[in-house]
Design a protein around this motif. Sequence first.
Motif, PDB file in Angstrom:
ATOM      1  N   UNK A  48       8.246-114.380 -28.710  1.00  0.00           N
ATOM      2  CA  UNK A  48       9.650-114.280 -28.321  1.00  0.00           C
ATOM      3  C   UNK A  48       9.910-112.936 -27.643  1.00  0.00           C
ATOM      4  N   UNK A  49       9.270-111.891 -28.163  1.00  0.00           N
ATOM      5  CA  UNK A  49       9.457-110.556 -27.576  1.00  0.00           C
ATOM      6  C   UNK A  49       8.899-110.533 -26.151  1.00  0.00           C
ATOM      7  N   UNK A  53       8.649-113.014 -24.176  1.00  0.00           N
ATOM      8  CA  UNK A  53       9.501-113.800 -23.296  1.00  0.00           C
ATOM      9  C   UNK A  53      10.717-112.989 -22.856  1.00  0.00           C
ATOM     10  N   UNK A  54      11.302-112.270 -23.809  1.00  0.00           N
ATOM     11  CA  UNK A  54      12.474-111.474 -23.447  1.00  0.00           C
ATOM     12  C   UNK A  54      12.063-110.405 -22.433  1.00  0.00           C
TER      13      UNK A  54
END
Lengths: 519, 179
Positions: free
Chosen positions: A290-291, A293-294
């Motif tokens: 998720x990190x 992706x951000x």
Amino acid sequence: MEKFIHELKKEFTKIKTIVNNPDEIYLISEENVFKLVEALKNKKFNLISMFAADNFDNSRGIDLFYVFDNEEYKEILIVKTHAKTSNISIFSLFPTAYLYEREIKDGFGVIFDSTCDTRRLFLHEIYPEKFHPLLKSFKNSKIPVKKKISESEEYVFREVKGEGIYQIPVGPVHAGIIAPGHFRFSVIGETIFNLEIRHFWKHRGVEKLSEGKTPEEGLLISESICGDESVANSLAYCNAIEKICKIRVPQRAVHLRVLFAEMERIYSLLGDLSGMIVDIAYPAGSSPFFIFREEIMRWNEAISKSRFYKGSLKIGGVSSDVSPIVLKELSDYLHKFTKEFTTNVNTILNSYFVSDRFETTGIVKKELIGPMNLSGPLARASGINNDVRVKHPYALYEKIVPSDRVMDKGDVLARFLIKADTIKDSARIIKEVINSIPSGNISSDYKITDGYSFSIVESSRGQNLHFVVIKNKKIDRYKIRTASFCNWYAIEPAVIGNIVPDFPLINKSMNLSYEGNDL
Amino acid sequence: MREMIYNKMAIPISNLFKRKTESFKFKDKEFEELGLKLKKEVDKIFGKSISIRLVDTGSDNSPEIELVNLTTPYYDIERFGINFVASPRHADIILVTGPVALNMLEALKKTYEAAPSPKFVIALGDDACGTGIFKDSYAVVGSVEKVLPVDMKIPGNPPTPEDILKGMLGLMQKIKNKE
């Protein structure tokens, strides 16, 4: 291909050929096309799309288009015929045809005989009977909807009966932050015996909306088909318009387009990976992804002013340039990213409970890839590489060749590995693009001319096919067939024999688009 | 494949500690301030936390991607007392994206009815607010307002995580003013 068509014409003497673009050949037949389609099937042609158009060559009638692809040839072959009062279904030759035929029946009211399924597809119960939005006689406007739906009008699902079999209906509103769709399971104990999916809850009338719009307005619509495929779809749309109007795109713009497309692939697939790990109840494991992706989405904003690349492409080029400093920084970041990403993927795979859930779950058989026209990472995980970037190279993909890695197990683990691999490969492609990007203009002037054209691109989910007809400088017909339209139906056979709690995982491992399918 | 995995089979707990969390430094000052402000309001009005049920009625999925992002380590809005819940029965807020596709009309109404009162409706994204490109299509109602009483609109294509937080803060103000 020429030789093949020559041979074909000996058998079917009445067909005419039109070469619209070098890679797009039309066979026009006035007779029933069933025999012709059968002959093509015997020559290993595969049906990749089928659709209709009203008043296509001002003939005041509906034309049917059957689009074929063959591993041997670079060109795509389109069979075009006039729709008659009754048409023979080609469902017995190509099983996916029943979906296209239902779509055409809803949109145009064209009837297909001897088909297996006559239910409505994208028009749900709320729409009035005998309403066919894609006919030219219907002008896009609000319509009177049914106030009450009687029991007899309700959608009938396939029902599996027997001792101990029960049904689980899921959706359209799901538990997570996700789009709507309905899944109907028939279950024995915990094991899934049958699954039927019903989609098109998000049907927004994309195709009708684009009719009568200018090509520039059409671009906005193509971007809004699917949020995380906005580059793929707008690129396909621009390619089609540029083919019609013979627009040459400057090399710098071509490079930037590939850069955008691959960045989109990375962030889209990162979402899939993190989702898969969340679905095996391992939130700590999903956090790094998720990190990442951000971080990638912040890069999107830095290079195009939009986290989703909205408005970054335009006909004839791209909207804004990226400075060499930013490109250099991006290249450095991707170098670091690839290293850290690989470490994190290995950490995930080293956990036995991950392989316990991933391995042998949701197997998509190799034999289904061709007949169901499955594409993208889904097909590559089951042993077949039909990547459009390799098969029908566009933009820079002839020079910068994507990885041809395939896996043969076809389970969730294979899809996880293929997607992880695709991400690393996209990072490599971007670095090569940055190394070879020339200076120069980022867009060219153009004049819109009338015509029609196909365009195929590889989105993060697979093969996206666009067909645009321009008449009087306005869009007359815009047909979109995203990879999800075909790939969704792979989930039905894939979940059989698995337990219900594995369904979200299998679903996420394919991560198909609801909006790209529903249009 | 099997070999690759099992050769290096390790105890999962040790993997957790091995992960490099210290390299992850993220402080977005504006976002933090907004979040803390929102938390104060949520504490006061809702008694520490609010629950949101999302209904997608035909968005292009980008608002959903941003909403998922809000729950990831970068933003982690759960620490500000905001939760996304699985059932409308648990929801204080029905958050709607998309121009309300006709096919979703019934489902949207039913979801709203299933939520207990008092309940609030947020329309998120240009499509839901009635300014998107799909508003004139035959297949959509056009905006959430035409179906449900909307308390707050958060426009954007799609709205950024900051925009969404600002919109939530606006809703809190509105509720406070009503009281």
